[in-house]
Design a protein around this motif. Sequence first.
Motif, short mmCIF file in Angstrom:
data_model
loop_
_atom_site.label_atom_id
_atom_site.label_comp_id
_atom_site.label_asym_id
_atom_site.label_seq_id
_atom_site.Cartn_x
_atom_site.Cartn_y
_atom_site.Cartn_z
N ILE A 41 -25.19 -51.44 33.04
CA ILE A 41 -26.39 -52.03 33.68
C ILE A 41 -27.33 -52.58 32.60
N GLY A 42 -27.55 -51.79 31.55
CA GLY A 42 -28.43 -52.24 30.47
C GLY A 42 -27.94 -53.54 29.84
N HIS A 43 -26.64 -53.61 29.57
CA HIS A 43 -26.09 -54.81 28.95
C HIS A 43 -26.16 -56.00 29.89
N THR A 44 -25.88 -55.75 31.19
CA THR A 44 -25.91 -56.85 32.16
C THR A 44 -27.31 -57.46 32.23
N VAL A 45 -28.31 -56.59 32.33
CA VAL A 45 -29.69 -57.06 32.41
C VAL A 45 -30.04 -57.87 31.15
N PHE A 46 -29.52 -57.42 30.01
CA PHE A 46 -29.84 -58.06 28.74
C PHE A 46 -29.18 -59.44 28.60
N VAL A 47 -27.91 -59.54 28.99
CA VAL A 47 -27.20 -60.81 28.77
C VAL A 47 -27.40 -61.80 29.93
N LEU A 48 -27.95 -61.29 31.04
CA LEU A 48 -28.06 -62.12 32.24
C LEU A 48 -28.81 -63.43 31.97
N ALA A 49 -29.92 -63.35 31.23
CA ALA A 49 -30.75 -64.53 30.99
C ALA A 49 -29.92 -65.66 30.38
N ALA A 66 -47.71 -56.21 24.20
CA ALA A 66 -48.89 -57.07 24.15
C ALA A 66 -48.84 -57.97 22.92
N VAL A 67 -48.47 -57.39 21.77
CA VAL A 67 -48.38 -58.17 20.53
C VAL A 67 -47.31 -59.25 20.67
N VAL A 68 -46.18 -58.87 21.27
CA VAL A 68 -45.07 -59.82 21.44
C VAL A 68 -45.50 -60.99 22.32
N ILE A 69 -46.17 -60.67 23.44
CA ILE A 69 -46.63 -61.73 24.35
C ILE A 69 -47.61 -62.65 23.62
N LEU A 70 -48.51 -62.03 22.86
CA LEU A 70 -49.48 -62.83 22.09
C LEU A 70 -48.76 -63.76 21.12
N GLN A 123 -37.17 -66.61 37.85
CA GLN A 123 -36.65 -66.97 36.53
C GLN A 123 -37.36 -66.19 35.43
N PHE A 124 -38.66 -66.02 35.62
CA PHE A 124 -39.44 -65.25 34.64
C PHE A 124 -38.90 -63.82 34.54
N ILE A 125 -38.62 -63.21 35.69
CA ILE A 125 -38.09 -61.83 35.66
C ILE A 125 -36.74 -61.80 34.94
N ILE A 126 -35.91 -62.81 35.22
CA ILE A 126 -34.59 -62.84 34.58
C ILE A 126 -34.73 -62.94 33.06
N PHE A 127 -35.71 -63.74 32.61
CA PHE A 127 -35.88 -63.95 31.17
C PHE A 127 -36.54 -62.77 30.46
N LEU A 128 -37.25 -61.94 31.24
CA LEU A 128 -38.05 -60.86 30.65
C LEU A 128 -37.29 -59.99 29.64
N PRO A 129 -36.10 -59.47 30.00
CA PRO A 129 -35.41 -58.60 29.04
C PRO A 129 -34.97 -59.34 27.77
N PHE A 130 -34.87 -60.66 27.86
CA PHE A 130 -34.46 -61.42 26.70
C PHE A 130 -35.65 -61.75 25.81
N LEU A 151 -37.85 -55.67 36.89
CA LEU A 151 -39.28 -55.55 37.13
C LEU A 151 -39.70 -54.10 37.40
N THR A 152 -38.91 -53.39 38.22
CA THR A 152 -39.27 -51.99 38.51
C THR A 152 -39.28 -51.14 37.24
N PRO A 153 -38.22 -51.19 36.42
CA PRO A 153 -38.28 -50.40 35.17
C PRO A 153 -39.47 -50.78 34.29
N MET A 154 -39.75 -52.10 34.20
CA MET A 154 -40.87 -52.53 33.35
C MET A 154 -42.19 -51.99 33.91
N ALA A 155 -42.34 -52.05 35.25
CA ALA A 155 -43.57 -51.56 35.86
C ALA A 155 -43.68 -50.05 35.66
#
Lengths: 269, 290
Positions: A139-147, B270-274, A103-110, B31-35
């Motif tokens: 792909i970019g939009h899907t990842v963004f709206v997925l959350a 980092a700022v955003v997470i903070l 869930q954390f990964i899904i929320f990350l882009p949001f 996750l891969t793109p972020m990493a």
Amino acid sequence: MRFADRAAPALLITLTLFVFVLLYGPLMVPIVSSFFTVSHGAVDWSQPTTSAYVALTQNDSVLSALWTTLIVGAGAVVLSVALGTGLALYYASPNAKGRNFLQFIIFLPFLMPPIITGLALLIFFRQVEFERSLLTIIIGHTVFVLALVYRTILTRLQSLSGSLVEASYDLGASSWQTFRLVLLPNLSSAMVGAAILAFALSFDETMITLLVTGTQSTLPVRLWAMMRLGFTPDINALVALVLLFTTVLCLVAVRYLMPASAVAGSDDN
Amino acid sequence: MSERAAPAGPGALAPWLATIAAYVVPLGFVLTPMALFLVYSFFSVDHGSIVFSPTIANYVRFFTDPVFLPIFWRTCLLCFTVALLCVLFAFPVAYFLTTLRGRSRYMLLVLLLVPLLMSYVIKIYAVRSILGGNGMLNRALLATGLIDKPSMLFVFNLNAVLLTLTVLLIPFAVLPIFLSLERIPKALRHASADLGATNAQTFWRVTVPLSLPGTLSAMSFVFVLAIGDFLTPQLVGGQSGFTFGRIIYSQFGTAFNWPFGAALSVILAAVVILAIRLGGRLESKHGGAK
């Protein structure tokens, strides 16, 4: 204190009105100017005209951008609703592994600013030598709206009574039958609402698109390019049409997503 | 839902397949793109091509170069001011909403939130048409006689960015504040009145403290949205309105230094997470009204 008690509501109403003017006032400017000719910063009120709208229908770059936007939106909606439903079902299933991490990964882009999501994808696509195209935008939009899609569907899923599913199994249904005949009908309005929201977000997405697009431009990117050059009547016409479209879209989404209690008017104060 | 009986899947393989299927997209495309972008921040650029050997030069450059740190702090301050202004506007509006009853309350809330889904670029454009040297604001000020020549105070500079971001982000602040105000049990306010407090006392000593978690998360919300934005400063900031987001974007465009851009984005992340943690942390500390 008596005076303060009476003055406070008036102050609140004034401030609320002011905020409404701040939110909606600026939008009136392009809408009004799309119907009137503006010269030297002054609006000519005497002759309303639709020439800007006519010019728009002949603007090929805008029309092709609109087409791109619709394709991207449709792609992102289909992918994100399918994925979001699957992920929500997975999250709610007893066999889910590491569901909070997932869930954390899904929320990350949001959670992260779009510029970070966009350039992470940009670097990724370059690294795996994936040509930037319409597909990378989707792909970019899907990842963004997925959350958002996932969260909307999961919320509905969790509000369903567990006994529904148990009853279905007790009556001898397979998991596929349970999904298709019990869960899906109950989730469908949340899925439609999520799809509309996803489309609205995709329709408007600019920052990720700017980074992951190849040669295509979606409507906001095209608008962005046009706006940097200045104000023209056909931009105003386009702006007016887009505003009308997104407003209708929002109101439709609200109808699907607003809890029934809120519509009926829950009153606890 | 999670307690429900396991579906009778065909064999023991099904749960594994489901797990793999569930993780493919989140791992592969998030996750891969972020990493990868984290890794990129430790590379460098030589004559327009990327050198794939680890170095911390990008980070050293950010902290030592006289250009970047001042812009970074200025952007943080700008976004903090935006967050503060948004909350100052949003609080009375959210409070007003809670005084309304039933249907009108939610209709008004929807009206406040509708602008959120309206095209962001269009909203910037609309605000810009008001702010310009020959814009509505200047002409209104001229007409009222407050100023005698167009003011350049909010034309293509950081003030313009500040005003535009505030107008754009107010709705984001309304929702969390409204939700936290709505959660305050009315019994608490009644108790306060029964104990002889005036409305003002109840407001300042019961309502405001209990709405603090929502107000703080609204602030962190607005701050995060403002600091990641590069469209607004690009469109209304002009030459002087340089912000951190714009610098990052330029590394991927004109400057073409992806590793440095990636390093700057890591700092932004980092700022955003903070900011998110601060908003959330304080929220859990104050508990919130249950």
